[in-house]
Scaffold this motif. Sequence first.
Motif, PDB file in Angstrom:
ATOM      1  N   ALA A   1       0.782  -1.169  -0.169  1.00  0.00           N
ATOM      2  CA  ALA A   1       0.066  -0.062   0.168  1.00  0.00           C
ATOM      3  C   ALA A   1       0.924   1.277   0.175  1.00  0.00           C
ATOM      4  O   ALA A   1       0.553   2.378  -0.592  1.00  0.00           O
ATOM      5  CB  ALA A   1      -0.907  -0.068   1.295  1.00  0.00           C
ATOM      6  N   ASN A   2       2.162   1.231   0.714  1.00  0.00           N
ATOM      7  CA  ASN A   2       2.885   2.473   0.615  1.00  0.00           C
ATOM      8  C   ASN A   2       3.459   2.717  -0.761  1.00  0.00           C
ATOM      9  O   ASN A   2       3.694   3.680  -1.166  1.00  0.00           O
ATOM     10  CB  ASN A   2       4.044   2.186   1.709  1.00  0.00           C
ATOM     11  CG  ASN A   2       3.273   2.155   3.250  1.00  0.00           C
ATOM     12  OD1 ASN A   2       2.188   2.704   3.735  1.00  0.00           O
ATOM     13  ND2 ASN A   2       3.965   1.499   4.042  1.00  0.00           N
ATOM     14  N   GLU A   3       3.779   1.536  -1.357  1.00  0.00           N
ATOM     15  CA  GLU A   3       4.552   1.585  -2.510  1.00  0.00           C
ATOM     16  C   GLU A   3       3.475   2.113  -3.502  1.00  0.00           C
ATOM     17  O   GLU A   3       3.748   2.966  -4.263  1.00  0.00           O
ATOM     18  CB  GLU A   3       5.090   0.249  -3.215  1.00  0.00           C
ATOM     19  CG  GLU A   3       6.156  -0.328  -2.103  1.00  0.00           C
ATOM     20  CD  GLU A   3       6.668  -1.794  -2.599  1.00  0.00           C
ATOM     21  OE1 GLU A   3       5.972  -2.192  -3.465  1.00  0.00           O
ATOM     22  OE2 GLU A   3       7.561  -2.151  -2.195  1.00  0.00           O
ATOM     23  N   VAL A   4       2.445   1.720  -3.527  1.00  0.00           N
ATOM     24  CA  VAL A   4       1.218   2.321  -4.405  1.00  0.00           C
ATOM     25  C   VAL A   4       1.113   3.469  -4.060  1.00  0.00           C
ATOM     26  O   VAL A   4       0.732   4.555  -4.992  1.00  0.00           O
ATOM     27  CB  VAL A   4       0.051   1.325  -4.413  1.00  0.00           C
ATOM     28  CG1 VAL A   4      -1.082   2.236  -5.203  1.00  0.00           C
ATOM     29  CG2 VAL A   4       0.018  -0.163  -4.691  1.00  0.00           C
ATOM     30  N   ALA A   5       1.176   3.999  -2.848  1.00  0.00           N
ATOM     31  CA  ALA A   5       0.676   5.398  -2.449  1.00  0.00           C
ATOM     32  C   ALA A   5       1.783   6.199  -3.195  1.00  0.00           C
ATOM     33  O   ALA A   5       1.598   7.523  -3.705  1.00  0.00           O
ATOM     34  CB  ALA A   5       0.575   5.635  -1.059  1.00  0.00           C
ATOM     35  N   GLU A   6       3.173   5.778  -2.916  1.00  0.00           N
ATOM     36  CA  GLU A   6       4.121   6.758  -3.436  1.00  0.00           C
ATOM     37  C   GLU A   6       4.219   6.868  -4.999  1.00  0.00           C
ATOM     38  O   GLU A   6       4.330   7.649  -5.443  1.00  0.00           O
ATOM     39  CB  GLU A   6       5.579   5.965  -3.122  1.00  0.00           C
ATOM     40  CG  GLU A   6       5.802   6.355  -1.737  1.00  0.00           C
ATOM     41  CD  GLU A   6       7.104   5.433  -0.872  1.00  0.00           C
ATOM     42  OE1 GLU A   6       7.686   4.881  -1.953  1.00  0.00           O
ATOM     43  OE2 GLU A   6       7.499   5.407   0.048  1.00  0.00           O
ATOM     44  N   ARG A   7       3.711   5.857  -5.760  1.00  0.00           N
ATOM     45  CA  ARG A   7       3.674   5.845  -7.183  1.00  0.00           C
ATOM     46  C   ARG A   7       2.645   6.619  -7.390  1.00  0.00           C
ATOM     47  O   ARG A   7       2.614   7.226  -8.704  1.00  0.00           O
ATOM     48  CB  ARG A   7       3.650   4.308  -7.446  1.00  0.00           C
ATOM     49  CG  ARG A   7       3.642   4.035  -9.041  1.00  0.00           C
ATOM     50  CD  ARG A   7       4.073   2.651  -9.460  1.00  0.00           C
ATOM     51  NE  ARG A   7       3.000   1.831  -8.935  1.00  0.00           N
ATOM     52  CZ  ARG A   7       3.366   0.597  -8.023  1.00  0.00           C
ATOM     53  NH1 ARG A   7       4.497   0.640  -7.686  1.00  0.00           N
ATOM     54  NH2 ARG A   7       2.450  -0.073  -7.986  1.00  0.00           N
ATOM     55  N   LYS A   8       1.537   6.792  -7.095  1.00  0.00           N
ATOM     56  CA  LYS A   8       0.440   7.403  -7.135  1.00  0.00           C
ATOM     57  C   LYS A   8       0.695   8.989  -6.905  1.00  0.00           C
ATOM     58  O   LYS A   8       0.271   9.726  -7.742  1.00  0.00           O
ATOM     59  CB  LYS A   8      -0.887   7.093  -6.316  1.00  0.00           C
ATOM     60  CG  LYS A   8      -1.965   7.713  -6.772  1.00  0.00           C
ATOM     61  CD  LYS A   8      -3.255   7.052  -5.696  1.00  0.00           C
ATOM     62  CE  LYS A   8      -4.543   7.806  -6.474  1.00  0.00           C
ATOM     63  NZ  LYS A   8      -5.578   7.116  -5.595  1.00  0.00           N
ATOM     64  N   GLN A   9       1.364   9.404  -6.034  1.00  0.00           N
ATOM     65  CA  GLN A   9       2.020  10.786  -6.024  1.00  0.00           C
ATOM     66  C   GLN A   9       2.565  10.990  -7.015  1.00  0.00           C
ATOM     67  O   GLN A   9       2.649  12.346  -7.328  1.00  0.00           O
ATOM     68  CB  GLN A   9       2.595  10.955  -4.329  1.00  0.00           C
ATOM     69  CG  GLN A   9       1.688  10.537  -3.082  1.00  0.00           C
ATOM     70  CD  GLN A   9       2.461  10.779  -1.927  1.00  0.00           C
ATOM     71  OE1 GLN A   9       3.649  10.862  -2.035  1.00  0.00           O
ATOM     72  NE2 GLN A   9       1.727  10.824  -0.896  1.00  0.00           N
ATOM     73  N   LYS A  10       3.811  10.259  -7.336  1.00  0.00           N
ATOM     74  CA  LYS A  10       4.648  10.622  -8.355  1.00  0.00           C
ATOM     75  C   LYS A  10       3.891  10.884  -9.777  1.00  0.00           C
ATOM     76  O   LYS A  10       4.082  11.612 -10.647  1.00  0.00           O
ATOM     77  CB  LYS A  10       5.753   9.665  -8.482  1.00  0.00           C
ATOM     78  CG  LYS A  10       6.821   9.301  -7.447  1.00  0.00           C
ATOM     79  CD  LYS A  10       7.794   8.154  -7.674  1.00  0.00           C
ATOM     80  CE  LYS A  10       8.443   8.071  -6.497  1.00  0.00           C
ATOM     81  NZ  LYS A  10       9.239   6.880  -6.508  1.00  0.00           N
ATOM     82  N   MET A  11       2.761   9.637 -10.067  1.00  0.00           N
ATOM     83  CA  MET A  11       1.902   9.853 -11.394  1.00  0.00           C
ATOM     84  C   MET A  11       1.265  11.186 -11.113  1.00  0.00           C
ATOM     85  O   MET A  11       0.919  11.868 -12.044  1.00  0.00           O
ATOM     86  CB  MET A  11       1.174   8.499 -11.417  1.00  0.00           C
ATOM     87  CG  MET A  11       1.938   7.428 -11.738  1.00  0.00           C
ATOM     88  SD  MET A  11       3.224   7.575 -12.990  1.00  0.00           S
ATOM     89  CE  MET A  11       2.134   8.011 -14.290  1.00  0.00           C
ATOM     90  N   GLN A  12       0.687  11.625 -10.179  1.00  0.00           N
ATOM     91  CA  GLN A  12       0.047  13.041  -9.890  1.00  0.00           C
ATOM     92  C   GLN A  12       0.906  13.983 -10.141  1.00  0.00           C
ATOM     93  O   GLN A  12       0.448  15.037 -10.571  1.00  0.00           O
ATOM     94  CB  GLN A  12      -0.886  12.971  -8.689  1.00  0.00           C
ATOM     95  CG  GLN A  12      -1.820  11.983  -8.239  1.00  0.00           C
ATOM     96  CD  GLN A  12      -2.276  12.086  -6.954  1.00  0.00           C
ATOM     97  OE1 GLN A  12      -1.784  12.939  -5.973  1.00  0.00           O
ATOM     98  NE2 GLN A  12      -3.513  11.320  -6.614  1.00  0.00           N
ATOM     99  N   ALA A  13       2.205  14.116  -9.716  1.00  0.00           N
ATOM    100  CA  ALA A  13       3.044  15.289  -9.945  1.00  0.00           C
ATOM    101  C   ALA A  13       3.380  15.082 -11.249  1.00  0.00           C
ATOM    102  O   ALA A  13       3.556  16.261 -12.028  1.00  0.00           O
ATOM    103  CB  ALA A  13       4.289  14.840  -9.175  1.00  0.00           C
ATOM    104  N   LEU A  14       3.557  14.147 -12.029  1.00  0.00           N
ATOM    105  CA  LEU A  14       3.881  14.219 -13.329  1.00  0.00           C
ATOM    106  C   LEU A  14       2.627  14.447 -14.017  1.00  0.00           C
ATOM    107  O   LEU A  14       2.695  15.255 -15.321  1.00  0.00           O
ATOM    108  CB  LEU A  14       4.295  12.659 -13.993  1.00  0.00           C
ATOM    109  CG  LEU A  14       5.537  12.038 -13.518  1.00  0.00           C
ATOM    110  CD1 LEU A  14       5.625  10.557 -13.994  1.00  0.00           C
ATOM    111  CD2 LEU A  14       6.712  13.017 -14.247  1.00  0.00           C
ATOM    112  N   GLU A  15       1.408  14.391 -14.130  1.00  0.00           N
ATOM    113  CA  GLU A  15       0.223  14.638 -14.558  1.00  0.00           C
ATOM    114  C   GLU A  15       0.208  16.024 -14.286  1.00  0.00           C
ATOM    115  O   GLU A  15      -0.305  16.749 -15.391  1.00  0.00           O
ATOM    116  CB  GLU A  15      -0.867  13.978 -13.927  1.00  0.00           C
ATOM    117  CG  GLU A  15      -2.246  14.113 -14.800  1.00  0.00           C
ATOM    118  CD  GLU A  15      -3.355  13.343 -14.231  1.00  0.00           C
ATOM    119  OE1 GLU A  15      -4.472  13.645 -14.822  1.00  0.00           O
ATOM    120  OE2 GLU A  15      -3.310  12.628 -13.282  1.00  0.00           O
ATOM    121  N   LYS A  16       0.377  16.730 -13.307  1.00  0.00           N
ATOM    122  CA  LYS A  16       0.175  18.149 -12.974  1.00  0.00           C
ATOM    123  C   LYS A  16       1.311  18.948 -14.002  1.00  0.00           C
ATOM    124  O   LYS A  16       1.018  19.610 -14.526  1.00  0.00           O
ATOM    125  CB  LYS A  16       0.799  18.401 -11.460  1.00  0.00           C
ATOM    126  CG  LYS A  16       0.721  19.943 -11.322  1.00  0.00           C
ATOM    127  CD  LYS A  16       0.700  20.155  -9.780  1.00  0.00           C
ATOM    128  CE  LYS A  16       0.687  21.692  -9.489  1.00  0.00           C
ATOM    129  NZ  LYS A  16       0.965  21.880  -8.069  1.00  0.00           N
TER     130      LYS A  16
END
Length: 601
Positions: free
Chosen positions: A492-507
Amino acid sequence: MPKHYRPPGKKKEGNASKYMTRTQAVRQIGITLPGFRRLCILKGLHPREPKKKFKGTHQTYYHTKDILFLRREPLVEKFREQKIHERKVKKALSKKNKDLAQRLLTHKPGYSLDRLILERYPRFIDALGDLDDCLSMVHLFAALPALDSEKIGVDRVHSCRRLSHEWQAYISRTHKLRKTFVSVKGIYYQAEVEGQKITWITPHALQQVIVDDVDFGVMLIFLEFYEALLGFINFKLYHSINVEYPPILDPRLEALAADLYALSRWLTAKSGPRPLEVNSSESDQNKPEMVDGQLDESEVRLAQLHHQLPSNEPGALVNLLGNVNDEDEDDEETKECKTLFKNLKFFLSREVPRESLLFIIPAFGGSVSWEGEGGPFEETDESITHQIIDRPTQGRKLFCREYVQPQWVYDCVNACIILPTADYLVGRIPPPHLSPFVDNEAEGYVPDYADRIKQLQAAARKQILPMPGVGKEDMDDPQNLLVEGIISRREANEVAERKQKMQALEKQYHEELKMESQGREYAPTSTSKQSCVPDAKTVDEPPPPDSAESPEEIMAKTTMSRKDRGLYEAIQISKKRKQHAVELLKSRKKKHLQGQKSGKD
């Protein structure tokens, strides 16, 4: 005493009792070698490979039980009767007794393959599963010229052409076609009939060249069985939709080489609504003239067909069987196929493959006509939406229709959507024609046009695709997955970190688009770089293939048997070949893009 000495009277043991050579089989049955080959083809018997070839490696072996069944085959006696009859005819001709020879030729003994088909295919679904080679062979001989030297008669070619058109008419009327692909060898088709996927190939409509290194004698034996098999299958399929078999075709359309359209018109007349009522004046005009007090049979059939066909629907090939194919009985895939070209009218120019498009377009719900006599509507019809052209330029153009290349039709069928026509206009180089029979994901290389088609399909179905590099699991909330027990806390922690990175890339991606729309260059700051660009160590990328084997693999290979080790090595070699092919495609793509950039510069 020899090692393999067997005392006289002792029973054979091992492979010597289970198998026998072809020479022994021919002697036991008591027929010639060509007759034995013909019998094996009709019965579906194949040579076997025993573990130990007791008579040498140069011999062909058969099961002893198969040969015992052949000895009781009634066809053996029929073959002997035919051989005796040929001797009688030859003897009568040698004695110059033409009357006796002619009388013998008119009473030639024959045989039927009905019982053989029932033996080989007890169920109808079994016959459909073995129909691939049958259809390919029948379509091949339907395109071959008649040659007396190769014993390819005109009747045999016409029979194959009739059977192929009957099959195509059924597939087109019931909308069972699923895939198609144009290759150098021919045009591949795939249909789904009663849950069975049937794939066959048809040759291009070109002059076929007969080569000398092909044994047409063996192919004609196969064709003899395939003709009977396809005839039975067409009979069963036509009766399943309450249509008489064999059909009666329009003689005028037959003379114009429009057999498929004539057959489709007959299907519509037999299975559609009741004949329309006509006025007495119209009936007097359409009434055939008297010739010497008798009506011409073909004119009578034409008049009957004219009254039975719907007058306001010239493209009768595209209509569904009104009494049979209800929409409730069709599956979702069939419903999509029958409405793909709905409300679209096509006109075919003379240089396009007419028979193929006459088969494909009505199978997906479109109306079609062609240049020349026999077409349901003319080229000047204003309701035509698409005109199929395969020439560099088109002189006279109408603004009410689109002029596209034939590849557009095939790509639309494979994608199950109406693709944009901008890339397929006349005079342009069309996109690559991708094969629907290749799984790009499994091969490891997805072409750019395949990704574009996937996006168009998602847009047509109103689906939202994730960004490149984002999986479906990344779009879910990791906290919900953790509560439900689907993933662990570490995952879950790995998925959360990966999701944050993808949100930053999307921004960052949206900021770049905004800056480009304003005409400015996007220059990310150092903080945005650190926050947006993920660390190379944290990104989950597949490790590069390592040529050296790990100690675990070496240990596992030592515990394998020789057979398993060979199978494992073959799998690894296959993977390396596939990886090499993918790398070659990527390198070619890179060179092509570089060439395009240099050409623009």
